[in-house]
Design a protein around this motif. Structure first.
Motif, short mmCIF file in Angstrom:
data_model
loop_
_atom_site.label_atom_id
_atom_site.label_comp_id
_atom_site.label_asym_id
_atom_site.label_seq_id
_atom_site.Cartn_x
_atom_site.Cartn_y
_atom_site.Cartn_z
N LEU A 130 41.13 43.94 54.20
CA LEU A 130 39.92 44.11 53.41
C LEU A 130 40.27 44.63 52.02
CD1 LEU A 130 37.55 45.76 56.06
CD2 LEU A 130 37.49 43.40 55.25
N PRO A 131 39.46 44.31 51.00
CA PRO A 131 39.74 44.78 49.64
C PRO A 131 39.59 46.29 49.51
CG PRO A 131 37.61 43.69 49.71
CD PRO A 131 38.25 43.44 51.05
N LEU A 132 40.35 46.87 48.61
CA LEU A 132 40.22 48.29 48.30
C LEU A 132 39.03 48.47 47.34
CD1 LEU A 132 41.29 51.24 48.26
CD2 LEU A 132 42.75 50.57 46.33
N VAL A 133 38.17 49.43 47.66
CA VAL A 133 37.01 49.73 46.81
C VAL A 133 37.24 51.08 46.14
CG1 VAL A 133 34.54 50.21 46.75
CG2 VAL A 133 35.42 48.40 48.24
N THR A 134 37.16 51.11 44.82
CA THR A 134 37.29 52.34 44.05
C THR A 134 35.91 52.86 43.68
OG1 THR A 134 39.43 51.67 43.11
CG2 THR A 134 38.23 53.40 41.97
N VAL A 135 35.61 54.08 44.11
CA VAL A 135 34.34 54.72 43.75
C VAL A 135 34.58 55.55 42.49
CG1 VAL A 135 32.47 56.24 44.48
CG2 VAL A 135 33.66 54.83 46.17
N ILE A 184 37.48 46.07 43.85
CA ILE A 184 36.03 46.18 43.65
C ILE A 184 35.73 47.62 43.21
CG2 ILE A 184 33.76 46.13 44.77
CD1 ILE A 184 34.89 44.00 46.67
N MET A 185 34.90 47.74 42.17
CA MET A 185 34.47 49.06 41.70
C MET A 185 33.09 49.37 42.29
SD MET A 185 37.00 49.69 39.57
CE MET A 185 38.03 48.70 40.69
N CYS A 186 32.91 50.62 42.71
CA CYS A 186 31.60 51.10 43.14
C CYS A 186 31.22 52.26 42.23
CB CYS A 186 31.63 51.56 44.60
SG CYS A 186 30.08 52.31 45.17
N PHE A 187 30.11 52.14 41.54
CA PHE A 187 29.72 53.16 40.57
C PHE A 187 28.66 54.08 41.18
CE2 PHE A 187 31.33 49.61 38.10
CZ PHE A 187 32.26 50.26 37.30
N LEU A 188 28.90 55.38 40.99
CA LEU A 188 27.99 56.40 41.51
C LEU A 188 27.96 57.56 40.54
CD1 LEU A 188 26.26 57.35 44.01
CD2 LEU A 188 28.32 58.55 44.77
N ASP A 199 34.39 33.90 45.66
CA ASP A 199 35.15 34.43 44.54
C ASP A 199 34.33 34.47 43.26
OD1 ASP A 199 37.36 34.82 46.09
OD2 ASP A 199 38.32 32.92 45.56
N ARG A 200 33.25 33.71 43.23
CA ARG A 200 32.42 33.65 42.04
C ARG A 200 31.36 34.75 42.01
NH1 ARG A 200 34.82 32.72 38.37
NH2 ARG A 200 32.88 32.60 37.19
N VAL A 201 31.26 35.54 43.07
CA VAL A 201 30.32 36.68 43.07
C VAL A 201 31.00 37.83 42.34
CG1 VAL A 201 29.04 38.34 44.45
CG2 VAL A 201 29.24 35.97 45.21
N GLY A 202 30.41 38.25 41.23
CA GLY A 202 31.02 39.30 40.43
C GLY A 202 30.35 40.65 40.57
N ILE A 203 29.11 40.63 41.05
CA ILE A 203 28.36 41.89 41.09
C ILE A 203 27.40 41.90 42.28
CG2 ILE A 203 26.62 40.98 39.49
CD1 ILE A 203 26.40 43.80 38.32
N VAL A 204 27.32 43.03 42.96
CA VAL A 204 26.36 43.22 44.06
C VAL A 204 25.52 44.45 43.75
CG1 VAL A 204 26.05 43.75 46.50
CG2 VAL A 204 27.82 42.12 45.80
N ALA A 205 24.25 44.21 43.50
CA ALA A 205 23.31 45.30 43.24
C ALA A 205 22.49 45.54 44.51
CB ALA A 205 22.40 44.93 42.07
N GLY A 206 21.61 46.53 44.45
CA GLY A 206 20.81 46.80 45.64
C GLY A 206 19.66 47.73 45.37
N PRO A 248 20.33 50.49 38.78
CA PRO A 248 21.17 51.48 38.09
C PRO A 248 22.51 51.63 38.81
CG PRO A 248 19.50 52.57 39.39
CD PRO A 248 19.20 51.09 39.47
N ASN A 249 23.37 52.47 38.25
CA ASN A 249 24.72 52.63 38.81
C ASN A 249 24.75 53.66 39.94
OD1 ASN A 249 26.64 50.89 37.28
ND2 ASN A 249 25.72 51.95 35.55
N CYS A 250 23.91 53.49 40.92
CA CYS A 250 23.99 54.33 42.12
C CYS A 250 24.24 53.39 43.31
CB CYS A 250 22.73 55.17 42.31
SG CYS A 250 21.17 54.27 42.31
N GLY A 251 25.51 53.10 43.52
CA GLY A 251 25.87 52.17 44.58
C GLY A 251 26.00 50.75 44.11
N LEU A 252 26.21 50.55 42.81
CA LEU A 252 26.42 49.21 42.25
C LEU A 252 27.89 48.82 42.44
CD1 LEU A 252 25.05 46.95 40.36
CD2 LEU A 252 26.33 48.08 38.53
N LEU A 253 28.15 47.62 43.00
CA LEU A 253 29.52 47.15 43.22
C LEU A 253 29.83 46.00 42.26
CD1 LEU A 253 29.11 48.82 45.83
CD2 LEU A 253 30.45 47.10 47.04
N VAL A 254 30.99 46.08 41.60
CA VAL A 254 31.40 45.06 40.63
C VAL A 254 32.86 44.70 40.86
CG1 VAL A 254 31.58 44.43 38.19
CG2 VAL A 254 29.80 46.04 38.93
#
Length: 313
Positions: free
Chosen positions: A8-13, A89-93, A114-121, A158-164
């Motif tokens: 699985l990819p590494l996610v940096t918070v 993947i970056m996760c902003f909090l 691979d073309r998905v660059g951002i996951v909001a929620g 906003p950047n509370c749990g936004l993944l890029v």
């Protein structure tokens, strides 16, 4: 940093912090305790005058990376975290926000191409004690997230749990350090022109509302929003459709970041007096507000005529 599943990819918070040391333990711990197996946590101390550094230092044994820098703003803080990160993947909090412990694991699944660059929620508005507002005061997931072109209407979230995806920053550029606010909106505009995005409709994060937060300053929010829209016209082109979308974006931005906050903060005559002062200082706000109202009136009249014709036929 922990890696328990190399498949699985590494996610940096990335957690930028400016004088929010009292809230920082909550944001760090919810990042460390995610049920996702591969996590890196970076705290960026943006020149805080409180004990932000000392609080973050306590988590170094758990792998938290601390960056200390001279105060440069949110954009520069996030950019510093991105450049030091090892994740795909970056996760902003933000330091005063919190995310559910399954947020990353659930939203990483939405990177289905691979073309998905951002996951909001979706997210929950809360008071300073993280008590959620009443359901009536929560925002429903917006309809416009279906179409990437309409990110000029407003930011996806906003950047509370936004993944890029980190590659999206490489191809589209980092956060604009010249923007004091709305930098997330600007960044999402650029990314959504080159990448697809996904939206998680489940509320998995808490967006804490503080009395003196920058997002409650109507002048700062309006001025920076205007800059974002001007930049967006470069990204999305100058066709009639994109100009219309930008106009809608300005109307929505004026209402949500200036008109409503002023009237909600001050009730009755005092609110209208403050609103009048704001419009005198920013006459363009009145223009966009009037244009938006006229558009709504026109649409209502047009719809009624169509409905009347359909009934007659």
């Amino acid at each position: 940093m922990r890696i328990n599943d190399p498949t699985l990819p590494l996610v940096t918070v990335i957690i930028p912090c400016y004088n929010h040391a009292q809230y920082l333990p909550t944001s760090i711990e919810c990042a460390l305790n995610q049920d996702y197996p591969n996590i890196e946590v970076i705290v960026v101390n943006d020149g805080s005058s409180d004990d932000t550094s000392q609080v973050a230092e306590k988590y170094k044994e758990q792998g938290v990376v601390l960056i200390n820098q001279v105060n440069a703003g949110l954009s520069a803080s996030r950019n510093a975290g991105i450049m030091l990160s090892r994740g795909d993947i970056m996760c902003f909090l933000d330091a005063d926000d919190r995310m559910d412990l399954n947020l990353i694991s659930e939203r990483v699944k939405l990177f289905d191409s691979d073309r998905v660059g951002i996951v909001a929620g979706a997210y929950r508005f809360t008071d300073p004690d993280l008590e959620p507002y009443a359901e009536a005061d929560q925002l429903a997931p917006p309809d416009y997230v279906v179409n990437a072109q309409t990110t000029v209407w407003a930011a996806l979230s906003p950047n509370c749990g936004l993944l890029v995806r980190k590659r999206a920053f490489v191809e589209c550029g980092f956060y604009d350090p010249l923007l004091r606010a709305c930098e997330d909106w600007d960044q999402q505009n650029r990314i959504c022109q080159k990448f697809e995005h996904r939206f998680d409709p489940v509320r998995r994060s808490d967006y804490r509302q503080l009395p003196r937060s920058m997002s409650r300053d109507p002048v700062v929010m309006f001025d920076n929003g205007m800059t974002v829209i001007r930049k967006a016209q470069v990204y999305v082109g100058k066709s009639f459709k994109t100009r219309l979308n930008c106009s809608i974006g300005l109307f929505r931005h004026t209402v949500s970041t200036a008109i409503l906050p002023i009237l909600n903060e001050q009730k009755g005559f005092a609110g209208y007096k403050s609103l009048f002062r704001f419009i005198l200082s920013r006459p363009s706000a009145a223009v966009f507000l009037l244009a938006g109202i006229m558009r709504k009136v026109y649409n209502n009249i047009f719809r009624r005529r169509l409905l009347k014709r359909s009934r007659q036929s």
